[in-house]
Design a protein around this motif. Structure first.
Motif, mmCIF file in Angstrom:
data_model
loop_
_atom_site.group_PDB
_atom_site.id
_atom_site.type_symbol
_atom_site.label_atom_id
_atom_site.label_comp_id
_atom_site.label_asym_id
_atom_site.label_seq_id
_atom_site.Cartn_x
_atom_site.Cartn_y
_atom_site.Cartn_z
ATOM 1 N N GLY A 34 0.810 -1.208 0.000
ATOM 2 C CA GLY A 34 0.000 0.000 0.000
ATOM 3 C C GLY A 34 0.845 1.260 0.000
ATOM 4 N N CYS A 35 1.926 1.254 0.772
ATOM 5 C CA CYS A 35 2.815 2.419 0.842
ATOM 6 C C CYS A 35 3.508 2.666 -0.492
ATOM 7 N N SER A 68 4.657 -2.841 -7.462
ATOM 8 C CA SER A 68 3.691 -3.049 -6.382
ATOM 9 C C SER A 68 2.582 -3.998 -6.819
ATOM 10 N N SER A 124 1.774 -7.400 -4.983
ATOM 11 C CA SER A 124 0.429 -7.648 -4.475
ATOM 12 C C SER A 124 -0.100 -8.994 -4.958
ATOM 13 N N SER A 149 -5.431 -7.691 -1.754
ATOM 14 C CA SER A 149 -4.260 -7.765 -2.630
ATOM 15 C C SER A 149 -4.628 -8.240 -4.035
ATOM 16 N N TYR A 189 -6.548 -5.416 -5.917
ATOM 17 C CA TYR A 189 -5.620 -4.346 -6.322
ATOM 18 C C TYR A 189 -4.825 -4.747 -7.561
#
Length: 253
Positions: free
Chosen positions: A17-18, A44, A48, A81, A84
């Motif tokens: 997320g960051c 990312s 994920s 996850s 996303y």
């Protein structure tokens, strides 16, 4: 086992997320270039996807513990996850078949020429010379990219174009009202990629013609963004020019 796995999955979920947040926010505030942010986001997405697999494995490995709370947590990590990563993967495949061109114009025979944008682009960014080989590709993939014709006078059309550019909050680079030319820089919604726009207004017999060109500063392809920008702008311009103001009629005695 679950008490060791849960914190690890939680930390990994927060890290993903960051990274996703920093990849977008960092570009928007100017910490790094859009291509860097796009690369971070891509990583990312892969992370994920791996995390969703780990969550699924953890659910199976810890099912004998019969801990409902832990199973729900694993399921939550799996869903978040997976959704996303799936969101970006679907977006990519929807655009994957689009051509690797980044310069779209309503006039492929005599495209509007950039005048001042040349001075704000650096040597590492895309060249502003129009590639004539892209004309046939554009016509095949983006047939809706067409010039706009209006019976309004040039001054009225120029004013309507200027208002739309201002409404979209594009950064105006140069304005030549006498020549009917406006140059501006637009930014994509998420990463803020800069695309330079030039709009040309010309008189053709008894009608005014509006041509528009949108060119990305970086990247081989634009995922159809430039074409969408032109079609959207022309549609809104058509509505603006055809809109008739309500007359101020006085019904009093």
């Amino acid at each position: 086992m679950s008490r060791y796995i849960s914190p690890v999955l939680y930390i990994l979920l927060m890290l993903v997320g960051c990274v996703a947040f920093i990849s977008i926010a960092g570009v928007r505030v100017g910490i790094f270039e859009p291509l860097t942010g796009f690369s971070m986001l891509r990583k990312s997405v892969f992370a994920s996807l791996v995390l969703s697999i780990l969550a699924a494995i953890s659910m199976g490995a810890c099912r004998k513990e019969k801990n409902v709370g832990v199973q729900r947590f694993f399921f939550l990590v799996l869903i978040v996850s997976f959704l996303y990563s799936a969101m970006w993967i679907v977006f990519y495949f929807q655009r994957a078949e689009l051509p690797n061109i980044n310069d779209i114009t309503t006039d492929t025979q005599n495209p509007p020429t950039y005048l001042n944008v040349n001075f704000i682009r650096n040597s590492k960014e895309n060249d502003l010379s129009y590639n004539t080989d892209w004309a046939s590709i554009q016509n095949e993939y983006y047939p809706d990219v067409k010039p706009l014709f209006s019976k309004k006078d040039p001054a009225t059309v120029f004013a309507a174009v200027s208002n739309l550019v201002e409404e979209r909050e594009w950064e105006v680079v140069a304005t030549y009202s006498g020549a009917g030319i406006i140059e501006a820089t637009a930014r994509t919604p998420i990463f803020g990629f800069r695309d330079d726009v030039v709009i040309r207004i010309t008189q053709e017999e008894n009608k005014v013609r509006v041509d528009m060109r949108s060119c990305s500063r970086v990247g081989d392809g634009d995922f159809g963004v430039n074409a969408e920008r032109i079609v959207s702008f022309m549609n809104d311009l058509s509505v603006s020019l055809n809109h008739s103001p309500v007359p101020n009629v006085y019904f009093g005695r």
